[in-house]
Write a protein that holds these residues in place. Structure first.
Motif, PDB file in Angstrom:
ATOM      1  N   LYS A  65       0.147  -5.414  -3.897  1.00 47.48           N
ATOM      2  CA  LYS A  65       0.370  -6.862  -3.833  1.00 47.48           C
ATOM      3  C   LYS A  65      -0.918  -7.635  -4.094  1.00 47.48           C
ATOM      4  O   LYS A  65      -1.271  -8.574  -3.380  1.00 47.48           O
TER       5      LYS A  65
ATOM      6  N   ALA B 202     -14.009 -10.017  -0.480  1.00 51.32           N
ATOM      7  CA  ALA B 202     -12.554 -10.144  -0.640  1.00 51.32           C
ATOM      8  C   ALA B 202     -12.080  -9.463  -1.919  1.00 51.32           C
ATOM      9  O   ALA B 202     -10.953  -8.974  -1.992  1.00 51.32           O
ATOM     10  N   ALA B 203     -12.964  -9.417  -2.927  1.00 48.77           N
ATOM     11  CA  ALA B 203     -12.575  -8.801  -4.199  1.00 48.77           C
ATOM     12  C   ALA B 203     -12.765  -7.284  -4.182  1.00 48.77           C
ATOM     13  O   ALA B 203     -12.201  -6.578  -5.011  1.00 48.77           O
TER      14      ALA B 203
ATOM     15  N   ARG C 239      -4.049  -6.743  -3.821  1.00 47.88           N
ATOM     16  CA  ARG C 239      -5.237  -6.406  -3.050  1.00 47.88           C
ATOM     17  C   ARG C 239      -5.604  -4.954  -3.300  1.00 47.88           C
ATOM     18  O   ARG C 239      -4.745  -4.073  -3.313  1.00 47.88           O
TER      19      ARG C 239
ATOM     20  N   VAL D 104      -4.594  -5.086   6.235  1.00 49.20           N
ATOM     21  CA  VAL D 104      -5.295  -6.297   5.788  1.00 49.20           C
ATOM     22  C   VAL D 104      -5.669  -7.182   6.984  1.00 49.20           C
ATOM     23  O   VAL D 104      -6.792  -7.697   7.078  1.00 49.20           O
TER      24      VAL D 104
ATOM     25  N   GLU E 121      -3.658  -0.474  -5.817  1.00 52.95           N
ATOM     26  CA  GLU E 121      -3.558  -1.932  -5.681  1.00 52.95           C
ATOM     27  C   GLU E 121      -2.180  -2.231  -5.102  1.00 52.95           C
ATOM     28  O   GLU E 121      -1.173  -1.724  -5.588  1.00 52.95           O
TER      29      GLU E 121
ATOM     30  N   GLN F  93       0.193  -4.672   5.401  1.00 52.76           N
ATOM     31  CA  GLN F  93      -0.148  -5.977   5.971  1.00 52.76           C
ATOM     32  C   GLN F  93      -0.982  -5.815   7.231  1.00 52.76           C
ATOM     33  O   GLN F  93      -1.954  -6.567   7.459  1.00 52.76           O
TER      34      GLN F  93
ATOM     35  N   PRO G 266     -12.375  -3.385  -2.897  1.00 53.21           N
ATOM     36  CA  PRO G 266     -11.306  -2.638  -2.211  1.00 53.21           C
ATOM     37  C   PRO G 266     -11.648  -2.380  -0.746  1.00 53.21           C
ATOM     38  O   PRO G 266     -12.806  -2.133  -0.405  1.00 53.21           O
TER      39      PRO G 266
END
Length: 456
Positions: free
Chosen positions: A230, A181-182, A232, A353, A228, A350, A184
């Protein structure tokens, strides 16, 4: 940030060959034709125990203000500003040219450490050209052959005093969900030439990072940029436009297409960008099919939406067209955007993701078993040659993309239409829109196969 070195020089002196040598793989396109590199490209380089960031740049060249050539030089100037030191590369076989002398002054004015590299120094002609380079006033030339790896020891000795020492860190543990999750998300943006891929990325970055032009085929290398959005992280690859194979004629374009295909294989999510006014052409469908076969999560971005006449029901019509033309990725996210105006960017990010999350999804075993029993009960497998096929059980073997093994009798007899039924039912039940779903058939071992028949 790591120590950064920019490779500069006039076109066709071997900058990209040196870049590939230092990063240890063929990331930058190389060809005998000058001006192959247009955007600046970064990579993590290693020379002995020295580690640093290297930037490949377009050849320093002059052109009218606002032209593609002038903007290529602006990219090079930006790379110089970001760098801690410079590799000034000349072609030792060609000897010094007026352009070398002019750009040596340019490098000197940057007020940064400069290492003068006389490339293509192998042989008698190369040695003579290297001797000429003393006239540039940039110190002793380091004679190298980037293509053959000669002179790397001398380059290491010169670099050792510039690059800070680093310790190798070896990470052998498996990546956890939190670490994933951390990290890229790797995203490749692909499509036909001039679909607006670079323009979209420039809008995301808020700067003219990638060269754009009305002329199709401006991008040649697959350029990676970190952004980056928002909170993420994303690592986004801009790629060369993919034409039909019959239209790919020049060697350079073949290299560009191969580079774009490598970017697709390296990516986790692929954004297929279409032109709103010419969407769902044959090449768009071929690219989508390639992405599905490579097992990557897919998002479709219909660009230049600002040029379309506003009519009610347009998005619904888009949805219908996608499901009609791309049934193999049913439910794939589709977003109308304008890379130039910045419209639809939030929805696109979005969708990326969400598609990444679906691509990584694991279905709980109990839920998978319940679905499997219901799917077979609602639509039993057909009889083949008068014998009914038996489906025993199914299990998920991995994610990225979601992949399953179905144990059955007579695997070769199960029709593709029944597998499509299972995949579509699975997509709907477990909310797996757009991502490739793999089902591998495996015959369950017959426990009585080893026993011999009793004599009658």
């Amino acid at each position: 940030m790591s120590f950064t070195i920019a490779i500069i020089g006039r076109p066709n002196v071997g900058k990209s060959t040196l870049f590939n040598r230092l990063v240890g793989q063929k990331l930058a396109l190389v060809d005998d034709m000058p001006g192959v590199t247009r955007d600046r490209r970064e990579g993590e380089a290693k020379l002995g125990d020295l580690q640093f960031t290297i930037i490949d740049t377009a050849g320093l060249d002059e052109g009218p203000k606002g032209s593609l050539t002038a903007r290529m030089q602006e990219q090079t100037e930006t790379a110089i500003a970001l760098a801690d030191a410079l590799f000034f590369v000349i072609d030792a076989r060609a000897g010094l040219t007026p352009a070398d002398r002019a750009f040596a002054d340019f490098a000197r004015r940057a007020d940064k450490p400069v290492l003068l590299l006389a490339n293509k120094s192998e042989g008698k002609h190369g040695e003579l050209g290297a001797m000429e380079s003393y006239a540039l006033g940039l110190g002793d030339p380091i004679q190298i052959s980037a293509e053959h790896g000669e002179g790397m020891g001398e380059l290491y000795d010169a670099l050792r005093g510039l690059v800070p020492e680093t310790e190798d860190e070896v990470d052998e543990h498996e990546e956890t969900d939190e670490e994933r999750a951390a990290r890229p998300i790797r995203v490749a943006i692909v499509g036909r030439p001039n679909a607006g891929k670079s323009t979209l990325i420039n809008h995301l970055l808020g700067e003219e990072r990638l060269l754009t032009s009305p002329e199709a085929g401006t991008t040649r290398d697959s350029i990676a940029v970190e952004i980056e959005y928002k909170g993420r992280g994303f690592r986004i690859f801009d790629t060369a436009g993919l034409r039909r194979r019959s239209r790919i004629e020049e060697k350079l374009e073949k290299l560009s297409v191969a580079d774009a295909l490598r970017a697709v294989r390296f990516a986790e999510v692929v954004v297929l960008m279409m032109d709103a006014q010419n969407r769902f052409e044959e090449q768009d469908l071929r690219i989508a099919d390639l992405i599905e076969r490579e097992g990557r999560a897919l998002v479709i971005a219909v660009n230049k939406w600002d040029l379309m006449e506003s009519k009610p029901g347009q998005i619904s019509a888009l949805r219908h067209d996608v499901d009609h033309w791309l049934p193999q990725v049913s439910g794939v996210p589709i977003v109308a955007v304008s890379g130039l105006m910045g419209e639809g960017i939030d929805r696109l990010m979005q969708a990326i993701v969400e598609s990444y999350a679906v691509w990584n999804r694991r279905v709980p075993t109990a839920a998978l078993n319940r679905w499997f029993e219901e799917a077979i009960a609602n639509n039993p497998p057909p009889a083949v040659s008068g014998r009914r096929l038996k489906l025993n059980y199914i299990t998920q073997t991995k994610a990225r993309p979601p992949s399953f093994v179905l144990f059955c009798s007579r695997a070769d007899a199960i029709p593709q239409s029944y597998l499509r039924y299972l995949i579509n039912s699975m997509r709907e039940t477990f909310e797996l829109p757009g991502t490739p779903v793999r089902i591998t058939l495996r015959e369950k071992a017959n426990p009585f196969a080893h026993k011999r028949k009793r004599p009658s």
